[in-house]
Every structure is written in structure tokens, then in C-alpha cells.
Design an enzyme around this catalytic site. Structure first.
Site, mmCIF file in Angstrom:
data_model
loop_
_atom_site.group_PDB
_atom_site.id
_atom_site.type_symbol
_atom_site.label_atom_id
_atom_site.label_comp_id
_atom_site.label_asym_id
_atom_site.label_seq_id
_atom_site.Cartn_x
_atom_site.Cartn_y
_atom_site.Cartn_z
ATOM 1 N N GLY A 10 -49.771 6.547 -25.082
ATOM 2 C CA GLY A 10 -49.560 5.395 -24.191
ATOM 3 C C GLY A 10 -49.841 4.087 -24.923
ATOM 4 N N ILE A 12 -52.262 1.560 -24.648
ATOM 5 C CA ILE A 12 -53.603 1.315 -25.204
ATOM 6 C C ILE A 12 -54.042 2.507 -26.052
ATOM 7 C CG2 ILE A 12 -56.008 0.801 -24.634
ATOM 8 C CD1 ILE A 12 -54.851 -0.433 -21.976
ATOM 9 N N LEU A 33 -46.350 13.042 -21.689
ATOM 10 C CA LEU A 33 -45.117 12.261 -21.874
ATOM 11 C C LEU A 33 -44.540 11.743 -20.557
ATOM 12 C CD1 LEU A 33 -43.444 14.456 -24.663
ATOM 13 C CD2 LEU A 33 -44.825 12.387 -24.950
ATOM 14 N N ASN A 35 -45.383 8.986 -19.194
ATOM 15 C CA ASN A 35 -45.204 7.534 -19.292
ATOM 16 C C ASN A 35 -45.290 7.105 -20.748
ATOM 17 O OD1 ASN A 35 -44.833 4.920 -18.419
ATOM 18 N ND2 ASN A 35 -47.014 4.528 -18.134
ATOM 19 N N PHE A 81 -57.675 8.243 -21.585
ATOM 20 C CA PHE A 81 -56.753 7.240 -21.044
ATOM 21 C C PHE A 81 -55.816 7.832 -20.002
ATOM 22 C CE2 PHE A 81 -57.707 3.807 -23.814
ATOM 23 C CZ PHE A 81 -58.015 4.340 -25.049
ATOM 24 N N SER A 125 -61.480 -0.500 -15.576
ATOM 25 C CA SER A 125 -60.700 -1.719 -15.392
ATOM 26 C C SER A 125 -61.475 -2.763 -14.614
ATOM 27 C CB SER A 125 -59.419 -1.368 -14.629
ATOM 28 O OG SER A 125 -58.791 -2.531 -14.166
ATOM 29 N N THR A 127 -60.354 -4.219 -12.425
ATOM 30 C CA THR A 127 -59.902 -4.028 -11.029
ATOM 31 C C THR A 127 -61.048 -3.586 -10.131
ATOM 32 O OG1 THR A 127 -57.773 -3.344 -11.914
ATOM 33 C CG2 THR A 127 -58.199 -2.769 -9.637
ATOM 34 N N TYR A 150 -55.310 3.102 -6.865
ATOM 35 C CA TYR A 150 -55.508 3.059 -8.326
ATOM 36 C C TYR A 150 -56.910 2.521 -8.631
ATOM 37 C CZ TYR A 150 -55.776 1.134 -12.957
ATOM 38 O OH TYR A 150 -56.223 0.816 -14.207
ATOM 39 N N LYS A 154 -60.608 4.338 -10.293
ATOM 40 C CA LYS A 154 -61.457 3.851 -11.403
ATOM 41 C C LYS A 154 -62.905 3.756 -10.935
ATOM 42 C CE LYS A 154 -58.306 3.571 -14.489
ATOM 43 N NZ LYS A 154 -58.306 4.564 -15.601
ATOM 44 N N GLY A 298 -52.136 -8.760 -2.977
ATOM 45 C CA GLY A 298 -53.154 -8.007 -3.731
ATOM 46 C C GLY A 298 -53.640 -8.735 -4.963
#
Ligand code: WQD
Length: 338
Positions: A10, A12, A33, A35, A81, A125, A127, A150, A154, A298
């Protein structure tokens, strides 16, 4: 030392694999795979001249995770990740996000608990803070109720790791709370490959500049900020990647002060959307076609990191600037569209 990087093909993850190899670590990548593309493996190898081991495994399949760790008994560190990360999509498909972002975490931790010693780095994150009450944001800022499944995965993920490390003397972990990663490796051999219409600002900017997108929509110019647009902490992905190696080494050398630690990984500087656009135009000479539209649901008004703990305790800080990151993003966009 052999390190597993899940989601290592990915955006990062691939930059972290490069920095791990540069530091002499042997790397095994797991990626399903979903993404990412296999070409990223060639990009990594082109940079480091070392092809990492790659296994295409879906980490939601517990028996496959167990079999993998049986096969690679000498893995002592994991940088995790592999997860779904589209905020909007997570609102539409919560169960997919809870399954994909939490079950693999459980299975990997169950395997690490069996080892004599293991180090775990978690991709978290900013977030988790939502709209922080105070800026810059420190690691002590309270976690607000997540605004998306999401973000919730986290928050829950960090709690799972914390509770596990408390009862596993042989397992130490660090969660890195990223701000906004942007840019690409200077060689333009790896970079961000958004699937479909980019959700994030910088890939949308570079795709507009190269002519793939007609026009950038700026989501709101009526926020209580210097120019009315939202403020974020945009960090070069290579600086972010190096933070992972620094964190892993901290655990390997037993320098961590508690079994589970958290660090904000950002530049400490806030940039508005219009400032990012201006910086992009300055470094590339490209005039960007954009228009102001309604706010995106958001979005927080502003978020940027207090970097004191990362600097003084982790011993890491950013070296690259916003312009360095935008220059590298543009070079990458031109390379992949050539
Ligand atoms: C940045 C700013 C938008 C696109 C995301 C994830 C978050 C984390 C970091 C994973 C905002 C504005 C954007 C566009 C725009 N990733 N914008 N037009 O939302 O801060 O955070 O990346 O952990 O989970 O949500 O990043 O790049 O989407 O937006 O005006 O076409 O750019 O409104 O102010 P964000 P972003």
C-alpha cells in the site's frame, strides 16, 4: 531481523518497507492486493535492490494467519497497515470495516502472544481525536466518539492492543497516529495509487493538474480559519515512513517506558486547503483549476500535531517540507501518467 509488514504494497506500507530495507531489516510483506498492485513490489526493489518476500494472504482467514506464523517463526516484529481506510465507505459498509480492520488485528496479536518476544507497530490516525478542543493536538487529547466506523476501528484497535500488552510481558507495541500523509518517494518508483476518484486532497490536486480531473472542488470556504478553508497537518510520507523504523528500533532496544505507547506523527504545522493549492502552484508552475463548493460532511475544522512527544521521547521529527512533498507528488503523478 525479520519484520512482517502487512499491507506492505500500500501507499504508506511500501514507503516503510523501503526504509526498513535501507536499515538492513529483512522484510516479509503480506498484502491481499485489494487496494494495491503487484507492480509496487518492483518499485520497492528498484529503489533498494532487494526484493522483499511477498505473500498474498487475506488476513481475515485465521487459519492462514496461523500457518503463516508457523512458516515464519523467526519474525519478531510486525508493522500492521492492512486495513480499509475510506471514511465515507466505512459509513456505508460498517461490518466490512469492523471485520477487515479488527479480526486480522486479533489474529496477529494472538500469534505474537505465543512468541518469546515480539514488537508491534500499529497504523493509527489523528482521526481518533475528531475535532480536538485544543490545538496543536497532544497525545493526551481525549478520543472523541468516532465520526465514522473507520475512525472507530482505529480507536478500538488501540484499546485491543493496550489491553493485550498489559497481560503479555513479551509483547510491546507502539501506535502511530498519522496526520495527513502526502507525497511520494523521490525516485518516483513508489507513491500513492488511489483507486477511482481520489477522496484525499493532494491526489485530487495532482490528477487535476495532469488533466485527469476537470476541476478540484474545495469543500467549504466558510470555516473559522485564516482563509475560511480547513486546516490539516500534511506530512511527507517518507518522513512518516522513517518514524515507523524509529518506533520499531525503540521497541527492539527496550527503550519504551510502557508496554503500549502512542505518538502523534505530524509536522506540527497547519496548512489550509488554499495554502496547499498555492504551494502546489508555486513548486510546479501549474495553475490549478478549482472552485469553492459546500462543506464536506464530517470534516473537522482544523487538526495539526503537537510534536513534542515524538521529538523528545521517540527522537523523531519531520525533515521534509510541504513543498518537498507536493513536488514529489507531482513528479509521481507525471511518472505514472507518462
Ligand atoms: C483534507 C482537506 C477536505 C478533497 C483523511 C482521512 C483520515 C486520515 C487522513 C487515514 C479537507 C479538503 C479534500 C477534495 C477538498 N487518513 N478536500 N477537496 O479528511 O483530513 O483525512 O486523511 O487515517 O482518516 O479522512 O484528508 O485529504 O480527505 O482532506 O477540499 O477534493 O482537503 O475538505 O479539508 P482528511 P483529505
Amino acid at each position: 531481523m525479520k519484520i512482517l509488514v502487512t499491507g506492505g504494497l500500500g501507499y504508506i506500507g511500501s514507503h516503510v518497507v523501503v526504509e526498513l530495507q535501507n536499515e538492513g531489516f529483512e522484510v516479509v510483506i503480506i498484502d491481499n492486493l485489494s487496494n494495491a498492485s503487484l507492480e509496487v513490489l518492483d518499485g520497492i526493489t528498484a529503489i533498494t535492490n532487494k526484493q522483499p518476500t511477498f505473500e498474498n494472504i487475506d488476513l481475515r482467514d485465521k487459519p492462514l494467519v496461523t500457518a503463516f506464523f508457523k512458516k515464519h517463526q523467526d519474525i519478531t516484529g510486525v508493522i500492521h497497515f492492512a486495513a480499509s481506510k475510506a471514511v465515507g465507505e466505512s459509513v456505508e459498509l460498517p461490518l466490512l470495516y469492523y471485520e477487515n480492520n479488527l479480526n486480522p488485528l486479533l489474529y496477529i496479536l494472538q500469534e505474537l502472544q505465543k512468541k518469546a518476544g515480539a514488537h508491534f507497530i500499529f497504523s493509527s490516525s489523528c482521526t481518533v481525536y475528531g475535532q480536538a478542543d485544543e490545538l496543536p493536538i497532544t497525545e493526551n487529547a481525549p478520543m472523541k466518539p468516532a465520526e465514522s466506523p473507520y475512525g472507530n476501528t482505529k480507536q478500538i484497535g488501540e484499546e485491543i492492543i493496550k489491553d493485550t500488552c498489559k497481560v503479555s510481558p513479551n509483547l510491546n507495541a507502539i501506535a502511530l497516529r498519522y496526520f495527513n500523509p502526502i507525497g511520494a518517494h523521490e525516485t518516483a518508483n513508489i507513491g500513492e495509487l488511489p483507486t477511482g476518484t481520489p477522496q484525499n486532497l493532494v491526489p485530487f490536486i495532482t490528477q487535476t493538474a495532469i488533466g485527469l480531473r476537470q476541476q478540484l472542488s474545495v469543500f467549504g470556504k466558510d470555516y473559522p480559519t485564516k482563509d475560511g478553508t480547513c486546516i490539516r497537518d500534511y506530512i511527507h510520507v517518507v518522513d512518516l515512513a522513517k518514524a515507523h523504523v524509529t518506533a520499531l528500533k525503540r521497541l527492539i532496544k527496550n527503550k519504551n517506558t510502557t508496554p503500549f505507547e502512542v505518538f502523534n506523527i505530524g509536522t506540527g504545522k497547519g496548512s489550509s486547503v488554499l495554502e496547499v493549492i498555492a504551494a502546489f502552484e508555486a513548486v510546479t508552475g501549474e495553475k490549478l483549476n478549482y472552485k469553492i463548493v459546500a462543506r464536506r460532511q464530517g470534516d473537522v475544522i482544523a487538526a495539526y500535531a503537537d510534536t513534542t512527544k515524538a521529538k523528545n521521547s521517540l527522537g523523531w521529527e519531520t525533515k521534509l517540507s510541504l513543498k518537498d512533498a507536493l513536488r514529489s507528488a507531482w513528479k509521481w503523478e507525471q511518472k505514472i501518467r507518462s
